[in-house]
Design an enzyme around this catalytic site. Structure first.
Site, PDB file in Angstrom:
ATOM      1  N   ASP A 296     -23.944 -73.698  28.818  1.00  0.00           N
ATOM      2  CA  ASP A 296     -22.633 -73.758  29.257  1.00  0.00           C
ATOM      3  C   ASP A 296     -21.781 -74.897  29.449  1.00  0.00           C
ATOM      4  O   ASP A 296     -20.553 -74.829  29.323  1.00  0.00           O
ATOM      5  CB  ASP A 296     -22.568 -72.952  30.706  1.00  0.00           C
ATOM      6  CG  ASP A 296     -23.221 -71.574  30.573  1.00  0.00           C
ATOM      7  OD1 ASP A 296     -23.032 -70.908  29.564  1.00  0.00           O
ATOM      8  OD2 ASP A 296     -23.578 -71.027  31.552  1.00  0.00           O
ATOM      9  N   TYR A 380     -20.244 -64.631  34.194  1.00  0.00           N
ATOM     10  CA  TYR A 380     -20.865 -65.374  35.333  1.00  0.00           C
ATOM     11  C   TYR A 380     -19.840 -66.527  36.033  1.00  0.00           C
ATOM     12  O   TYR A 380     -19.013 -67.054  35.351  1.00  0.00           O
ATOM     13  CB  TYR A 380     -21.959 -66.227  34.893  1.00  0.00           C
ATOM     14  CG  TYR A 380     -23.412 -65.883  35.333  1.00  0.00           C
ATOM     15  CD1 TYR A 380     -24.146 -64.602  35.226  1.00  0.00           C
ATOM     16  CD2 TYR A 380     -23.710 -66.291  36.487  1.00  0.00           C
ATOM     17  CE1 TYR A 380     -25.166 -64.385  35.482  1.00  0.00           C
ATOM     18  CE2 TYR A 380     -24.939 -66.006  37.261  1.00  0.00           C
ATOM     19  CZ  TYR A 380     -25.644 -65.120  36.667  1.00  0.00           C
ATOM     20  OH  TYR A 380     -26.960 -64.621  37.319  1.00  0.00           O
TER      21      TYR A 380
END
Ligand code: CO
Length: 638
Positions: A296, A380
């Site tokens: 990420d 998320y």
């Protein structure tokens, strides 16, 4: 904040500096309109520059730009001098793909929605309304296909049942489009067979809740005299702590030059602290799920995904916000309003003792200073909270929330690789969130060393006549290979960073201790592609001697990387000395996430992190001078 002139070499890039750097590069290299800008970063000045800097003196600013030529399919890294308005260096990047840019998310969705074959595959599954189709571009990673030289994402689909519905309740499983972002088209549709799309809705927004609980009374944080911190540009002072902060497109919030003033002397602890990488490996071998392995930070750029925070919702109390300034893909500055939050919190009891003979009690309340931001990565959320404590401890708390990614099974089926979330076949695959913090230490100065410390029982014999004996044993970690360490909770293992040149009251080197309180065990097999790409996840501690260009544990360019070329695994093979030098600790921690029913449809915050604790750094408890609370603030009800 965004337009203030630069007053320190470590200040993050301003909007003007980003746009000037792009202009210098465009002019010098005659860049055509097909050039895109993945990352634009301050080239952080050397430590000598920071150390010798005096306010008001001239500041040299160099900017690093990673660009893509989408027409020629080439990538470059340039360094531009803003003072001289010249390009210092211009290097083609061979065999790597720069990170995925925010607008490529939207492009991937558009490309998929215009592809007749893909729409036909969706229609086979009863998905026909393009307005309700949501395409999430997962980073392509590397899984053995020969797609070298292409800029790819894996497009996976979820469907809303109506506008505003939570699409993650309705995954289109077993179908994936491989999108070439440079060519703007799907190069491969991978259809592993129709699985019915789960139909049951699962919404969490206020509008979807019928009855709120009614027994929640107001809770207000009031600081009538204001907060106890002072802010000067990007410098923050709070009680005995002071530090600088920055914000980058890749790492988000970065802390610099953290020090604690002890008896009038400012003592450095950390030169630089950041969340340098993270990866989310999935444990499910199903055709789509095994490819969910996003880095990420390095692939998606955490800073670019930062939220604008809202007072009273994300944070409570006397808040100071700062904007985050990053680049967009066209080379313009993008200001994320209120990206960073600074505030103080009450933190329970700091210490207490009641003398039972006199019945006199002494208690002090603890405060903590928190600087944080929150990134939304697709489904998320990650909140990154750096916390300073009055007793000299430094913590990173990562809060995981948002929506677990979902897959679909045939109704009635189960899988050992995930948790069923309803009877419609919706499930949440097992996965991990593995973070790597980069901690460039300077405990009482730059020359530091690291010890492994664990506790062991003493064998029966003259040293242990009663059988009760156990003791802490410490070992100097002399080189990089021995410093590849795992947590060992059964031995109470921790690591301490010491300064051999400075001694505490009992003549021992001053130090700080790192505990691996949230060690997560890598479970993919060594031969798996993801294991090779995320070598850093193998250990919980790595230590390297400081090098300016060793910044990202999975390498500078993890997007579509194959592993084995850059990053901690490669650097530490050199087995360099790490004794009495400028050491960098890389701490790997995370969350092992077996999805619960209670994580659905939106996940209550899960916290993971670590703590750096002074360990013989002070000669005694450094908080005796924290004043007692005023009793007027403690109201009791009979
Ligand atoms: Co999770």
């Amino acid at each position: 904040m965004t337009t203030t002139p630069r007053i320190h070499p470590l200040d993050p890039l301003s909007t003007q500096e980003i746009e000037q750097a792009v202009q210098v590069l465009r002019d010098a290299k005659q860049l055509h309109d097909g050039f895109r800008f993945a990352t634009i970063d301050l080239v952080e000045p050397g430590k000598d520059v920071v150390r010798d800097f005096t306010p008001g003196s001239p500041i040299v600013v160099d900017v690093a730009l990673v660009t893509l030529d989408r027409i020629e399919h080439r990538a470059y890294r340039a360094v531009v001098s803003l003072d001289q308005r010249i390009v210092r260096s211009w290097d083609e990047l061979i065999g790597v793909q720069p990170a995925i840019m925010l607008d490529e998310f939207e492009e991937a969705e558009r490309i998929c929605k215009q592809d007749k074959d893909f729409l036909a595959a969706l229609a086979l599954r009863g998905v026909t309304d393009p307005e309700l189709i949501c395409v999430d571009p997962w980073s392509a990673g590397f899984y053995g296909q020969d797609d070298e030289g292409r800029r790819l994402v894996h497009a996976m689909v979820w469907v809303r049942s109506r506008p505003g519905d939570n699409q993650y309740a309705h995954p289109v499983d077993n179908l994936c489009a491989v999108v070439d972002l440079d060519e703007g088209r799907i190069i491969r549709i991978e259809d592993h067979g129709v699985v019915p799309v789960p139909q049951q809705d699962a919404n969490y927004t206020a509008a979807s809740v019928e009855h709120f609980r009614t027994d929640v009374k107001d809770l207000e944080i009031v600081q009538p005299d204001g907060p106890s911190f002072d802010v000067d540009g990007h410098h923050i002072r709070w009680q005995k702590w002071d530090f600088r902060f920055g914000f980058t497109v890749r790492e988000g919030l970065v802390l610099h030059d953290i020090g604690y003033t002890d008896n009038g002397e400012r003592r450095p602890v950390l030169h630089r602290a950041s969340m340098a990488e993270m990866v989310v490996p999935y444990g499910d071998p199903a055709p789509l799920q095994y490819r969910k392995n996003a880095f990420d930070a390095g692939e998606y750029l955490l800073g670019a995904l930062a939220n604008s925070l809202e007072l009273g919702c994300d944070c409570l109390g006397e808040i100071r916000y700062f904007d985050g300034v990053i680049n967009d893909s066209l080379g313009q500055a993008r200001v994320i309003k209120n990206a960073i939050c600074l505030h103080e919190e009450d933190a329970g009891i700091l210490w207490k003792h009641t003398d039972w003979r006199t019945n006199i009690g002494e208690v002090r309340r603890a405060r903590r200073l928190i600087i944080s931001y929150i990134a939304t990565v697709g489904n998320y959320e990650y909140g990154f909270y750096w916390v300073l404590h009055q007793d000299g401890a430094i913590e990173l708390e990562v809060k995981l929330t948002g929506i677990a990614t979902t897959g679909a099974l045939e109704p009635g089926a189960t899988t050992p690789f995930g948790q069923l979330l309803n009877k419609d076949g919706l499930y949440g695959p097992i996965h991990q969130h593995v973070f790597c913090a980069r901690l460039d230490m300077q405990v009482d100065g730059e020359r530091n060393a690291v010890y492994e410390v664990h506790t062991e029982s003493v064998p029966a014999g003259p040293e242990n006549p009663h059988g009760n004996a156990f003791r802490a044993v410490e070992t100097l970690l002399a080189t990089e290979l021995v410093a590849r360490q795992k947590a060992a909770p059964e031995q109470h293992r921790f690591w301490k960073v010491v300064n051999h040149d400075r001694r505490n009251a009992v003549g021992e080197p001053t130090g700080y201790r790192l505990d691996a309180t949230n060690a997560v065990q890598q479970l993919s097999l060594p031969e798996a592609h993801i294991s090779k790409r995320a070598v850093f996840a193998q250990n919980h501690l790595w230590v390297t001697p400081f090098r300016e260009d060793e910044r990202h544990p999975a390498g500078e360019y993890p997007n579509q990387s194959r592993g084995g070329e850059d990053g901690l695994g490669v650097w530490t093979e050199q087995d360099r000395s790490i004794v009495d030098t400028n050491v960098v600790l890389w701490h790997v921690f995370g969350a092992h996430h077996e999805v619960r029913l209670e994580d659905w449809p939106v996940m209550p915050v899960a916290k993971v992190g670590f703590r750096l604790q002074p360990w013989g750094f002070f000669d005694q408890n450094p908080t005796l001078d924290v004043p007692p609370s005023k009793s007027a603030h403690c109201r009791s009800q009979q």
